[in-house]
Scaffold this motif. Structure first.
Motif, PDB file in Angstrom:
ATOM      1  N   MET B 132       0.832  -1.196   0.000  1.00 53.07           N
ATOM      2  CA  MET B 132       0.000   0.000   0.000  1.00 53.07           C
ATOM      3  C   MET B 132       0.872   1.255   0.000  1.00 53.07           C
ATOM      4  O   MET B 132       2.007   1.215   0.458  1.00 53.07           O
ATOM      5  CB  MET B 132      -0.897  -0.015   1.249  1.00 53.07           C
ATOM      6  CG  MET B 132      -1.914  -1.128   1.207  1.00 53.07           C
ATOM      7  SD  MET B 132      -2.903  -0.995  -0.309  1.00 53.07           S
ATOM      8  CE  MET B 132      -3.858  -2.488  -0.236  1.00 53.07           C
ATOM      9  N   PRO B 133       0.325   2.374  -0.503  1.00 52.48           N
ATOM     10  CA  PRO B 133       1.123   3.607  -0.509  1.00 52.48           C
ATOM     11  C   PRO B 133       1.666   3.945   0.877  1.00 52.48           C
ATOM     12  O   PRO B 133       2.785   4.421   1.003  1.00 52.48           O
ATOM     13  CB  PRO B 133       0.119   4.666  -0.989  1.00 52.48           C
ATOM     14  CG  PRO B 133      -0.862   3.909  -1.809  1.00 52.48           C
ATOM     15  CD  PRO B 133      -0.973   2.552  -1.156  1.00 52.48           C
ATOM     16  N   VAL B 215      -6.793  -0.205   3.842  1.00 50.60           N
ATOM     17  CA  VAL B 215      -5.984   0.071   2.644  1.00 50.60           C
ATOM     18  C   VAL B 215      -5.147   1.341   2.800  1.00 50.60           C
ATOM     19  O   VAL B 215      -4.307   1.624   1.959  1.00 50.60           O
ATOM     20  CB  VAL B 215      -6.838   0.156   1.345  1.00 50.60           C
ATOM     21  CG1 VAL B 215      -7.592  -1.134   1.114  1.00 50.60           C
ATOM     22  CG2 VAL B 215      -7.772   1.350   1.356  1.00 50.60           C
ATOM     23  N   THR B 216      -5.373   2.094   3.868  1.00 51.84           N
ATOM     24  CA  THR B 216      -4.567   3.300   4.056  1.00 51.84           C
ATOM     25  C   THR B 216      -3.614   3.154   5.237  1.00 51.84           C
ATOM     26  O   THR B 216      -3.133   4.149   5.782  1.00 51.84           O
ATOM     27  CB  THR B 216      -5.465   4.548   4.233  1.00 51.84           C
ATOM     28  OG1 THR B 216      -6.525   4.236   5.146  1.00 51.84           O
ATOM     29  CG2 THR B 216      -6.065   4.966   2.912  1.00 51.84           C
ATOM     30  N   ILE B 236      -9.538  -5.254  -3.888  1.00 53.07           N
ATOM     31  CA  ILE B 236      -8.485  -4.230  -4.036  1.00 53.07           C
ATOM     32  C   ILE B 236      -7.858  -4.350  -5.428  1.00 53.07           C
ATOM     33  O   ILE B 236      -7.779  -3.371  -6.178  1.00 53.07           O
ATOM     34  CB  ILE B 236      -7.392  -4.388  -2.959  1.00 53.07           C
ATOM     35  CG1 ILE B 236      -7.958  -4.140  -1.567  1.00 53.07           C
ATOM     36  CG2 ILE B 236      -6.220  -3.429  -3.238  1.00 53.07           C
ATOM     37  CD1 ILE B 236      -6.966  -4.448  -0.438  1.00 53.07           C
ATOM     38  N   VAL B 271       3.547   5.645  -8.997  1.00 51.21           N
ATOM     39  CA  VAL B 271       2.404   4.973  -8.370  1.00 51.21           C
ATOM     40  C   VAL B 271       2.488   3.467  -8.630  1.00 51.21           C
ATOM     41  O   VAL B 271       2.359   2.650  -7.716  1.00 51.21           O
ATOM     42  CB  VAL B 271       1.069   5.531  -8.925  1.00 51.21           C
ATOM     43  CG1 VAL B 271      -0.107   4.680  -8.446  1.00 51.21           C
ATOM     44  CG2 VAL B 271       0.894   6.983  -8.507  1.00 51.21           C
ATOM     45  N   GLN B 274       5.162   1.730  -6.586  1.00 52.85           N
ATOM     46  CA  GLN B 274       4.883   1.649  -5.152  1.00 52.85           C
ATOM     47  C   GLN B 274       3.894   0.527  -4.829  1.00 52.85           C
ATOM     48  O   GLN B 274       4.054  -0.176  -3.840  1.00 52.85           O
ATOM     49  CB  GLN B 274       4.319   2.993  -4.664  1.00 52.85           C
ATOM     50  CG  GLN B 274       3.841   3.012  -3.221  1.00 52.85           C
ATOM     51  CD  GLN B 274       4.986   2.918  -2.227  1.00 52.85           C
ATOM     52  OE1 GLN B 274       6.093   3.364  -2.499  1.00 52.85           O
ATOM     53  NE2 GLN B 274       4.717   2.307  -1.086  1.00 52.85           N
TER      54      GLN B 274
END
Lengths: 332, 332
Positions: B132-133, B215-216, B236, B271, B274
Motif C-alpha cells: 500500500m502507498p 488500505v490506508t 483491491i 504509483v 509503489q
C-alpha cells in the motif's frame, strides 16, 4: 407521484436535503413532502424560489442523529422524521421515502415500527447501486444482515433481480454469487449451500463471481451476506479513494507531471463523473411495504436529487408490488 | 542460506522461475536449489552466465499444474517439484521453499504430505503482503480457510504479528480485525467472538478496522477468515485494475489529454512501482514446519526474485521458530 424526503437526513441537514428536493421538484414536477422540524425547513426553503413547485412540509419534532443507536432511537424517538415520513408511505399518503440518514435507524424504523416486512420476506436487505464503468451493478446485501442463511440469499437474489429489471432497464438480470472462486464448489459453506438454491431457481443465475469480474460488470446482480457485501463495497470505495489520491499527489509532486495532469484533467473528470456515487444518489431497502431509498450521509444537493430520482423509478417500476408477487409465487 | 525454488511453478515455467533464481543468486549470493524437470532446467539455465552462482538442480519428474485439483495432485503426484522441494526443507537440507505454483496444491502438499502443521496450529494460513502507498500490510487469511472459528483467527493474528515483526521490521505490529464497522460489537458472529479473544490476548490489538482504513495503513496486520480476506484482496486488485484501465482509456480518448498523460507518465510510474505486487513477490503460508513463500502464477523473473527475498527475510527472522515458541506460550 408524491415522494417523502427526510429533511433531517444528511450529515449537514437540512441544507443539502432541501437543495436536493428543490432540484428534484424543478426537474420532475412531482410533489415532494419535506418531513422534519418545520421552522428549520421553512428557513432553508426561503433561500429558493419555490413558487411553482409542489413542496409540502410535514412537521416532525425529533431527529434520529447519525450517532444514535438505531434500535434505541427507533424505539424512543417516535416523532422522528423517519417515523413520520415512513408513516406517510405506510398510510398510503405518499409513494416513496428518501433519506440520507442513519442507515441502521432507517432499517429499524422501517422494519419494526412503520412499513414492516412484506409477507414472506425473511430479511429486508440493503442494496447498493454501484456506478461501474461498464454499467450499474446491483449489490446486496451490503449491511442489513451480517449473518445470513442460504434462504435469505435466495430471496436477496430475487429482490435484486426485480429491482434491476424495474429500475435499471435490465430485461433479464444476470445474478451471481460473490465468492472466492468462480467454479461451483468454491466459497464458504453459506455460498456453497446458496449456490444449489440459486441453481434450482427460476432466476438467471450465472454462478459464482469473483470481485474482479463483479467490478467489471460481468453480472447485473451480485449477491452476498451483509458482512461480505459491506466489506466488498467499502473496499471498492476505499481502494478507489486511496489510489486516486495517490495518483493526484504524485502528479502534483513535480512541475512537469503537474502540467500533464492539468492537460489530462478532462479525462479525470470523465472518470469521476462515470463512477460518481452521487449520480446514483442512494440504494433501496428492499423487502418492506414501501419504496425506501437511503442515500449517503455525505450527500450534497445533487446526490439527494439523484436519490429522489431512484425513488421515482422504483415507484414507477412497481418494485414493491413485484416483490410481493414474486414471493407469493415462491411460496406456492 | 539455502533456498529451494520450484522451477515448475509459474504459469510460464520454467523461464520466469529460472530468471528469478539467477537474479536472486546474483544479488544475495545464497545457494538456490532449483527443483523440477532437470533437462528443462538445464536448457533454461544455459541462457545465463551462472559460473559464479551457487545454483544446484534437484530433479523432480512430475509437475502440479495450475488446473490440477489440489487434493488429488498432492496425493497422486508424489514426485512433483512441490513434494520434492518441500521435502528438502523438511529434511533440513534447505531453509525455505518458494513457488509460484498452484496455491491449493502448495497448501495440500505442505500440510498433508511434507512439512505438516506446527504443533498447536489449528489451521495453517495464507498471507498477502499488500504493497500500500502508506506501507506494507500483512493480510491473513486470504484463502486457506473459507470457514473459520474464532480460535483460528486468534492464531492468525499471532502468526501475522510474528511475521510482521520478523519480515517487515515492525516492532509492535498493530493488529486489527476486518469488519463492517469500527465500533466493538460490529461484525458478524465470527468477528464479534474473535474480538473478545483478541482483546484478552497479549497482541497489540487495535480493534475492528473497515476496509478504507485497512488500505490506508491504519493497521499492520489485518485479520479475517479466508473467504472474507480473499474477497478483500481481490476487490483491491480488481478495483485498482479497473480504475487504472478506465483512466488510461479516457486519457487516450482525446489528443490533448493524451499529451497530458505522456507528461504525467513519471507520476503514474511512481504509483505503479509503489503498489506493484511483483516488488513484494509473494506471501507466506504460515503454520507449517518450514518457510514457504507463494508467488503469483503470473510472476515474472523480478517477482520470483522478490519472492526469494521474502523467503530469505523469513528465514533470517526465524519466523517458524517464533511461531513454535509463540504457540507453546499460548498453550501453557
Amino acid at each position: 407521484m408524491r415522494i417523502v424526503l427526510d429533511a433531517m437526513g444528511s450529515d449537514n441537514y437540512p441544507a443539502p436535503d432541501i437543495e436536493g428536493a428543490v432540484l428534484a421538484a424543478r426537474e420532475w414536477g412531482d410533489e415532494i413532502i419535506l418531513v422534519g422540524r418545520e421552522s428549520d425547513i421553512r428557513q432553508e426553503l426561503a433561500r429558493y424560489d419555490t413558487a411553482s413547485l409542489k413542496l409540502e412540509i410535514v412537521h416532525a419534532s425529533e431527529v434520529i442523529e447519525m450517532d444514535d443507536k438505531p434500535a434505541w432511537a427507533a424505539r424512543e424517538k417516535k416523532n422522528s422524521s423517519m417515523h413520520v415520513g415512513m408513516g406517510l408511505v405506510r398510510a398510503g399518503e405518499a409513494d416513496g421515502y428518501v433519506t440520507a440518514g442513519n442507515t441502521g435507524g432507517v432499517l429499524a424504523v422501517a422494519t419494526l415500527h412503520t412499513l414492516r416486512r412484506i409477507r414472506g420476506v425473511k430479511r429486508p436487505v440493503l442494496v447498493a447501486i454501484l456506478p461501474m464503468p461498464a454499467g450499474r451493478v446491483v449489490a446486496l446485501d451490503i449491511g442489513a444482515n451480517a449473518d445470513c442463511r442460504p434462504e435469505y440469499l435466495l430471496q436477496f437474489a430475487l429482490m435484486g433481480s426485480i429491482y434491476a429489471r424495474a429500475v435499471l432497464d435490465c430485461a433479464k438480470p444476470r445474478v451471481a454469487l460473490l465468492s472466492n472462486g468462480e467454479e461451483p464448489g468454491k466459497g464458504n459453506t453459506l455460498v456453497k449451500e446458496t449456490y444449489d438454491l440459486l441453481a434450482d431457481s427460476d432466476l438467471n443465475f450465472i454462478g459464482n463471481i469473483e470481485p474482479k469480474e463483479a467490478v467489471t460488470g460481468h453480472a447485473d446482480v451480485v449477491v452476498s451476506d451483509g458482512f461480505t457485501g459491506n466489506v466488498f463495497i467499502k473496499t471498492i470505495e476505499g481502494t478507489a479513494k486511496m489510489l486516486t489520491g495517490f495518483i493526484r499527489d504524485e502528479i502534483k509532486a513535480s512541475p512537469l507531471t503537474a502540467v500533464g495532469g492539468l492537460l489530462a484533467k478532462p479525462a479525470f473528470g470523465r472518470v469521476a463523473r462515470q463512477v460518481d456515487p452521487f449520480e446514483v444518489g442512494g440504494g433501496p431497502l428492499l423487502g418492506v411495504n414501501g419504496v425506501v431509498i437511503i442515500g449517503h450521509g455525505r450527500s450534497n444537493g445533487r446526490a439527494i436529487r439523484s436519490a429522489i430520482g431512484q425513488a421515482r423509478k422504483a415507484v414507477q417500476g412497481g418494485v414493491v408490488e413485484a416483490i410481493r408477487t414474486g414471493l407469493a409465487k415462491e411460496h406456492k
